[in-house]
Write an enzyme that holds these catalytic residues in place. Structure first.
Site, PDB file in Angstrom:
ATOM      1  N   ALA A 187       0.995  -1.226  -0.103  1.00 41.58           N
ATOM      2  CA  ALA A 187       0.095   0.066   0.008  1.00 41.58           C
ATOM      3  C   ALA A 187       1.134   1.319   0.237  1.00 41.58           C
ATOM      4  CB  ALA A 187      -0.744   0.174   1.272  1.00 41.58           C
TER       5      ALA A 187
ATOM      6  N   SER B 215       1.145   4.333   2.371  1.00 42.04           N
ATOM      7  CA  SER B 215       0.627   4.445   3.852  1.00 42.04           C
ATOM      8  C   SER B 215       0.729   5.699   4.342  1.00 42.04           C
ATOM      9  CB  SER B 215       1.508   3.160   4.537  1.00 42.04           C
ATOM     10  OG  SER B 215       2.794   3.593   4.458  1.00 42.04           O
TER      11      SER B 215
ATOM     12  N   THR C 102      -2.791   2.298  -6.156  1.00 43.25           N
ATOM     13  CA  THR C 102      -2.321   1.060  -5.460  1.00 43.25           C
ATOM     14  C   THR C 102      -3.290   0.333  -4.567  1.00 43.25           C
ATOM     15  OG1 THR C 102       0.123   1.562  -5.452  1.00 43.25           O
ATOM     16  CG2 THR C 102      -0.516   0.059  -3.809  1.00 43.25           C
TER      17      THR C 102
ATOM     18  N   THR D 107      -6.161  -0.594   8.438  1.00 44.96           N
ATOM     19  CA  THR D 107      -5.958   0.154   9.493  1.00 44.96           C
ATOM     20  C   THR D 107      -7.119   0.718  10.092  1.00 44.96           C
ATOM     21  OG1 THR D 107      -5.290   2.705   9.622  1.00 44.96           O
ATOM     22  CG2 THR D 107      -6.015   1.976   7.623  1.00 44.96           C
ATOM     23  N   ASP D 108      -6.794   1.329  11.571  1.00 44.70           N
ATOM     24  CA  ASP D 108      -7.898   1.981  12.258  1.00 44.70           C
ATOM     25  C   ASP D 108      -8.832   3.119  11.747  1.00 44.70           C
ATOM     26  OD1 ASP D 108      -5.725   3.446  13.130  1.00 44.70           O
ATOM     27  OD2 ASP D 108      -6.070   3.118  15.003  1.00 44.70           O
ATOM     28  N   GLU D 109      -7.671   3.806  10.616  1.00 48.48           N
ATOM     29  CA  GLU D 109      -7.962   5.197  10.426  1.00 48.48           C
ATOM     30  C   GLU D 109      -9.240   4.859   9.358  1.00 48.48           C
ATOM     31  OE1 GLU D 109      -4.705   7.436   9.124  1.00 48.48           O
ATOM     32  OE2 GLU D 109      -3.299   6.343  10.098  1.00 48.48           O
TER      33      GLU D 109
ATOM     34  N   TYR E 291      -5.693   8.914   2.255  1.00 51.86           N
ATOM     35  CA  TYR E 291      -5.101   7.710   2.819  1.00 51.86           C
ATOM     36  C   TYR E 291      -6.167   6.560   3.316  1.00 51.86           C
ATOM     37  CZ  TYR E 291      -3.135   4.038   5.696  1.00 51.86           C
ATOM     38  OH  TYR E 291      -2.702   3.003   6.290  1.00 51.86           O
TER      39      TYR E 291
ATOM     40  N   LYS F 163      -7.925   3.201   1.860  1.00 49.04           N
ATOM     41  CA  LYS F 163      -7.751   1.945   2.683  1.00 49.04           C
ATOM     42  C   LYS F 163      -9.424   1.694   2.820  1.00 49.04           C
ATOM     43  CE  LYS F 163      -4.776  -0.065   4.182  1.00 49.04           C
ATOM     44  NZ  LYS F 163      -3.951  -1.111   3.546  1.00 49.04           N
TER      45      LYS F 163
ATOM     46  N   ASN G 279       1.571   1.444  14.344  1.00 47.12           N
ATOM     47  CA  ASN G 279       2.656   0.541  14.772  1.00 47.12           C
ATOM     48  C   ASN G 279       3.987   1.222  14.818  1.00 47.12           C
ATOM     49  OD1 ASN G 279       2.174  -2.745  12.912  1.00 47.12           O
ATOM     50  ND2 ASN G 279       0.691  -1.434  13.764  1.00 47.12           N
TER      51      ASN G 279
ATOM     52  N   PRO H 172       8.986  18.420  14.398  1.00 49.07           N
ATOM     53  CA  PRO H 172       7.589  19.213  14.211  1.00 49.07           C
ATOM     54  C   PRO H 172       6.478  18.481  14.925  1.00 49.07           C
ATOM     55  CG  PRO H 172       8.389  17.960  12.168  1.00 49.07           C
ATOM     56  CD  PRO H 172       9.318  17.713  13.314  1.00 49.07           C
TER      57      PRO H 172
ATOM     58  N   ARG I  10      -1.963  19.324  10.582  1.00 46.63           N
ATOM     59  CA  ARG I  10      -2.434  18.742   9.281  1.00 46.63           C
ATOM     60  C   ARG I  10      -3.864  18.975   9.062  1.00 46.63           C
ATOM     61  NH1 ARG I  10      -1.721  12.301  10.137  1.00 46.63           N
ATOM     62  NH2 ARG I  10       0.397  12.613   9.458  1.00 46.63           N
TER      63      ARG I  10
HETATM   64  P1  NAD Z   1       5.152   0.745   4.186  1.00 48.95           P
HETATM   65  O1  NAD Z   1       4.803   2.321   3.229  1.00 48.95           O
HETATM   66  O2  NAD Z   1       6.400   0.715   4.962  1.00 48.95           O
HETATM   67  O3  NAD Z   1       5.485  -0.518   3.025  1.00 48.95           O
HETATM   68  C1  NAD Z   1       4.669  -0.633   2.033  1.00 48.95           C
HETATM   69  C2  NAD Z   1       5.196  -1.520   0.943  1.00 48.95           C
HETATM   70  O4  NAD Z   1       4.386  -1.912   0.165  1.00 48.95           O
HETATM   71  C3  NAD Z   1       6.564  -1.015   0.272  1.00 48.95           C
HETATM   72  O5  NAD Z   1       7.672  -2.142   0.359  1.00 48.95           O
HETATM   73  C4  NAD Z   1       6.175  -0.709  -1.073  1.00 48.95           C
HETATM   74  O6  NAD Z   1       7.393  -0.719  -1.779  1.00 48.95           O
HETATM   75  C5  NAD Z   1       5.129  -1.738  -1.263  1.00 48.95           C
HETATM   76  N1  NAD Z   1       4.174  -1.329  -2.314  1.00 48.95           N
HETATM   77  C6  NAD Z   1       3.644  -0.233  -2.393  1.00 48.95           C
HETATM   78  N2  NAD Z   1       2.787  -0.101  -3.430  1.00 48.95           N
HETATM   79  C7  NAD Z   1       3.060  -1.535  -4.230  1.00 48.95           C
HETATM   80  C8  NAD Z   1       2.239  -1.967  -5.033  1.00 48.95           C
HETATM   81  N3  NAD Z   1       1.574  -1.200  -6.184  1.00 48.95           N
HETATM   82  N4  NAD Z   1       2.870  -3.260  -5.479  1.00 48.95           N
HETATM   83  C9  NAD Z   1       3.811  -3.739  -4.742  1.00 48.95           C
HETATM   84  N5  NAD Z   1       4.367  -3.433  -3.618  1.00 48.95           N
HETATM   85  C10 NAD Z   1       3.927  -2.215  -3.366  1.00 48.95           C
HETATM   86  O7  NAD Z   1       3.811   0.540   4.906  1.00 48.95           O
HETATM   87  P2  NAD Z   1       3.692  -0.127   6.282  1.00 48.95           P
HETATM   88  O8  NAD Z   1       3.647   0.716   7.262  1.00 48.95           O
HETATM   89  O9  NAD Z   1       4.506  -1.208   6.301  1.00 48.95           O
HETATM   90  O10 NAD Z   1       2.192  -0.689   6.087  1.00 48.95           O
HETATM   91  C11 NAD Z   1       1.986  -1.965   5.518  1.00 48.95           C
HETATM   92  C12 NAD Z   1       0.221  -2.242   5.416  1.00 48.95           C
HETATM   93  O11 NAD Z   1      -0.152  -2.014   6.790  1.00 48.95           O
HETATM   94  C13 NAD Z   1      -0.302  -1.009   4.593  1.00 48.95           C
HETATM   95  O12 NAD Z   1      -1.399  -1.572   3.894  1.00 48.95           O
HETATM   96  C14 NAD Z   1      -1.004  -0.079   5.719  1.00 48.95           C
HETATM   97  O13 NAD Z   1      -2.242   0.527   5.464  1.00 48.95           O
HETATM   98  C15 NAD Z   1      -1.249  -1.071   7.066  1.00 48.95           C
HETATM   99  N6  NAD Z   1      -1.225  -0.467   8.357  1.00 48.95           N
HETATM  100  C16 NAD Z   1      -0.007   0.267   8.697  1.00 48.95           C
HETATM  101  C17 NAD Z   1       0.182   0.890   9.871  1.00 48.95           C
HETATM  102  C18 NAD Z   1       1.282   1.578  10.479  1.00 48.95           C
HETATM  103  O14 NAD Z   1       1.277   2.129  11.620  1.00 48.95           O
HETATM  104  N7  NAD Z   1       2.501   1.729   9.724  1.00 48.95           N
HETATM  105  C19 NAD Z   1      -0.814   0.491  10.895  1.00 48.95           C
HETATM  106  C20 NAD Z   1      -2.109  -0.281  10.471  1.00 48.95           C
HETATM  107  C21 NAD Z   1      -2.369  -0.615   9.088  1.00 48.95           C
HETATM  108  P1  TYD Z   2       1.984   9.316  11.702  1.00 49.78           P
HETATM  109  O1  TYD Z   2       3.228   8.660  12.099  1.00 49.78           O
HETATM  110  O2  TYD Z   2       2.070   9.995  10.296  1.00 49.78           O
HETATM  111  O3  TYD Z   2       0.681   8.462  11.713  1.00 49.78           O
HETATM  112  P2  TYD Z   2      -0.899   8.518  11.282  1.00 49.78           P
HETATM  113  O4  TYD Z   2      -1.235   9.838  10.565  1.00 49.78           O
HETATM  114  O5  TYD Z   2      -1.157   7.316  10.490  1.00 49.78           O
HETATM  115  O6  TYD Z   2      -1.418   8.375  12.859  1.00 49.78           O
HETATM  116  O7  TYD Z   2       1.308  10.455  12.450  1.00 49.78           O
HETATM  117  C1  TYD Z   2       1.107   9.973  13.895  1.00 49.78           C
HETATM  118  C2  TYD Z   2       0.816  11.473  14.621  1.00 49.78           C
HETATM  119  O8  TYD Z   2       1.623  12.123  14.946  1.00 49.78           O
HETATM  120  C3  TYD Z   2      -0.455  12.131  13.862  1.00 49.78           C
HETATM  121  O9  TYD Z   2      -1.400  12.395  14.872  1.00 49.78           O
HETATM  122  C4  TYD Z   2       0.526  13.174  13.051  1.00 49.78           C
HETATM  123  C5  TYD Z   2       1.433  13.458  14.237  1.00 49.78           C
HETATM  124  N1  TYD Z   2       2.944  13.828  13.764  1.00 49.78           N
HETATM  125  C6  TYD Z   2       3.360  15.129  13.961  1.00 49.78           C
HETATM  126  O10 TYD Z   2       2.758  15.725  14.968  1.00 49.78           O
HETATM  127  N2  TYD Z   2       4.274  15.358  13.535  1.00 49.78           N
HETATM  128  C7  TYD Z   2       5.007  15.011  12.333  1.00 49.78           C
HETATM  129  O11 TYD Z   2       6.034  15.290  11.971  1.00 49.78           O
HETATM  130  C8  TYD Z   2       4.538  13.666  12.085  1.00 49.78           C
HETATM  131  C9  TYD Z   2       5.113  12.966  10.939  1.00 49.78           C
HETATM  132  C10 TYD Z   2       3.058  13.255  12.550  1.00 49.78           C
END
Ligand code: NAD
Ligand code: TYD
Length: 354
Positions: free
Chosen positions: A82, A84, A99, A133-135, A159, A163, A189, A214, A291
């Site tokens: 995704a 993300s 994507t 995601t919870d979002e 985003y 999702k 995470n 920031p 934001r």
């Molecule tokens: P990330 O951005 O770190 O990694 C995404 C990966 O997907 C990358 O390796 C990228 O190269 C690959 N990718 C992107 N587009 C692609 C495509 N079209 N085909 C093949 N590969 C592709 O994301 P993440 O934080 O590891 O998140 C993984 C999943 O978990 C996502 O679906 C995200 O929505 C979900 N998620 C993330 C969080 C979080 O806190 N990071 C929380 C809940 C759910």
């Molecule tokens: P982020 O890690 O982008 O995750 P998400 O928006 O998916 O929850 O941001 C986590 C929280 O931190 C969100 O409330 C936005 C805030 N944030 C900042 O205050 N400063 C920053 O530079 C970033 C990247 C996020």
């Protein structure tokens, strides 16, 4: 037996693959097109592992994905791939819908065709697990109860909308085509290998480079933090015991204001890597404009997965954050390499305009 993981070179996917090979002796195919967020360095210790296979493909590359499925006959597909990052979706949403929506649709179509021709006995075991995601549930007020699986979808950022759309597509393939799909909706995470655009690694990286930290708005937004290892264990539990057609919420029951998280990181860095100028890392905190559409609060009710599948988070935030900070302190080369990607240039051009 074999499983397929998409997006396995990203943050959660690569942690999942490490978790997989720490316990399992089953082939795993990683399909990832390596966007700025995908990094094969995360997986280099597996280069000699004969059970690990990598394909550089987009999930929307229909004929290649079809060939991979027919060659390896997976018993499950776990879709992590995704776009993300919320901030990036605000300024450039197209790639998110390409994507997360259109290419997820393509992956579902190919998977459905593969599933339809499977022998009945294999069909009974097959699962398509979609990592969400919870979002998608929108934002909670301070007095509202944490999100349950039955909460309505009310996405606020592009985003989250992309999702939510992909979750609906997955649900429709389950209802219409009987594809055995499961959706998991997880909270924020943290842990190793997270690209330094997200809050925790961004703060660590900026602090180490003595750049401003920031804080959007007043820093009073609340997120429910879960260590990535606990998330990966939840996904393995779902893979083995989760029921097709179900959705599972996964959270850390660890709600914290952003400013609190940032101060914890600063204090920890003061101990682990004191500044040479004797100042405190907190002095780098800078309140910046908020934001657009910033969700106030996310919180997850994980009762269902805890009761039905016996999963629970094990890593306390205080331990997990220290391990994470130490990982970044020991990974300066990794940080330099990932920041050298085109996304950083894109960020400077578009994002710093705010
Ligand atoms: P990330 O951005 O770190 O990694 C995404 C990966 O997907 C990358 O390796 C990228 O190269 C690959 N990718 C992107 N587009 C692609 C495509 N079209 N085909 C093949 N590969 C592709 O994301 P993440 O934080 O590891 O998140 C993984 C999943 O978990 C996502 O679906 C995200 O929505 C979900 N998620 C993330 C969080 C979080 O806190 N990071 C929380 C809940 C759910
Ligand atoms: P982020 O890690 O982008 O995750 P998400 O928006 O998916 O929850 O941001 C986590 C929280 O931190 C969100 O409330 C936005 C805030 N944030 C900042 O205050 N400063 C920053 O530079 C970033 C990247 C996020």
């Amino acid at each position: 037996m074999t499983i397929i993981v998409t997006g396995g070179a990203g943050f959660i996917g690569s942690n999942f693959i490490h978790e997989w090979f720490s316990n399992e002796n089953e082939d795993l195919i990683n399909i990832d097109c390596l966007t700025y967020a995908g990094n094969l360095e995360n997986l280099k210790v597996l280069n000699e592992n004969k059970l690990y296979h990598f394909y550089k493909n987009r999930i929307g590359d229909k004929s290649d994905i079809e060939k991979i499925l027919n060659r390896f006959n997976p018993r499950a597909i776990i879709n992590f791939a995704a776009e993300s990052h919320v901030d990036k979706s605000i300024y450039g949403p197209e790639s998110f819908f390409k994507t997360n929506v259109m290419e997820t649709l393509s992956l579902l179509e190919v998977t459905k065709n593969y599933y339809d021709q499977m022998p009945e006995i294999s069909k009974k075991k097959f699962k398509f697990i979609h990592i969400s995601t919870d979002e998608v549930f929108g934002s909670l007020q301070l007095n509202e109860k944490p999100f349950k699986e039955s909460n309505p979808y009310l996405p606020n950022s592009p985003y989250a909308a992309s999702k939510a759309a992909s979750d609906h597509l997955v649900r429709s393939f389950n209802k219409t085509h009987k594809l055995p799909c499961i959706i998991s909706n997880c909270s924020n995470n943290y842990g190793p290998f997270q690209y330094p655009e997200k809050l925790i690694p961004l703060v660590i990286n900026n602090a180490l480079n003595l750049k401003n930290l920031p804080v959007y708005g007043k820093g009073n937004q609340i997120r429910d933090w879960l260590h990535v290892k606990d998330h990966c264990k939840a996904i393995i539990t779902i893979l083995e015991d989760g029921a097709p057609s179900e959705t599972y919420n996964i959270g850390g029951s660890c709600e914290m204001e952003n400013i609190e998280v940032i101060k914890i990181i600063c204090n920890s860095l003061d101990n682990l890597r004191p500044r040479k100028d004797k100042k405190k890392y907190e002095d780098l905190i800078k309140f910046v404009s908020d934001r657009p559409g910033h969700d106030l609060r996310y919180a997850i009710n994980s009762d269902k997965i805890m009761k039905e599948l016996k999963w629970k988070p094990k890593i306390k935030f205080s331990d997990g954050i220290n391990d994470t900070i130490e990982w970044y302190l020991n990974s300066s080369e990794w940080l330099m390499n990932v920041l050298d990607k085109s996304y950083d240039i894109w960020m400077k051009k578009n994002y710093n305009k705010r």
